[in-house]
Design an enzyme around this catalytic site. Sequence first.
Site: not given
Length: 188
Positions: A13, A88, A127, A131, A142
Amino acid sequence: MRVIMLGPPGAGKGTQGERIASRYGVPHISSGELFRDEVARQTETGKTLRRYLDAGDLVPDDLVLSLVMDRVLAAEAEGGFVLDGFPRTLPQAQAAAKVARDANMSAQAVLYLEVPAEVLSERLADRGEGRADDTVQVARHRLDVYTEHTKPLVDYYEQRGIIVRIDASPPVDEVSEAIFAVLDRIDD
Ligand code: ADP
């Protein structure tokens, strides 16, 4: 151009949102980025946000709406928006739809970036840990939060007749082409 992006974490996104924004000259509004900026400024709100972000939990709806909605409304003067990460939850979507309707700036399309489950787990495993919310464990959480709270928005927008399904598993450029083919037709 007023577009909402919907899809699981890892669907792309952010990348596609940036590209849409630059092609159509509208701001890319990422709720996650807005929140991370607030955290970086070390405000009281930032400290509250941080707890949710680091855990991969949803920020409460009233706080989200108070931080994001004004930015969305202001975007009308800039030609519209690409919303990334907001709404969301169903209550966020309903609240945003009402405010948008009153301001005569309802979304024209919701791009649903679909990714098969196995591609998604590959991407999540790849990933990095740049972060705080990007560890594999938090990323999995998530994804669960997405499935429970955000995925139901697909039905909601389907009923409103504005959802467009995009296969987000091909390479990034191909996905962009598919998106542009759709948005070029509604460009205004
Ligand atoms: P990504 O694009 O990597 O999926 P985001 O940057 O959109 O993630 O969001 C990061 C975090 O910010 C989320 O895990 C959540 O804690 C919080 N967040 C962002 N947008 C919302 C929202 N609309 N409602 C609740 N929480 C949100």
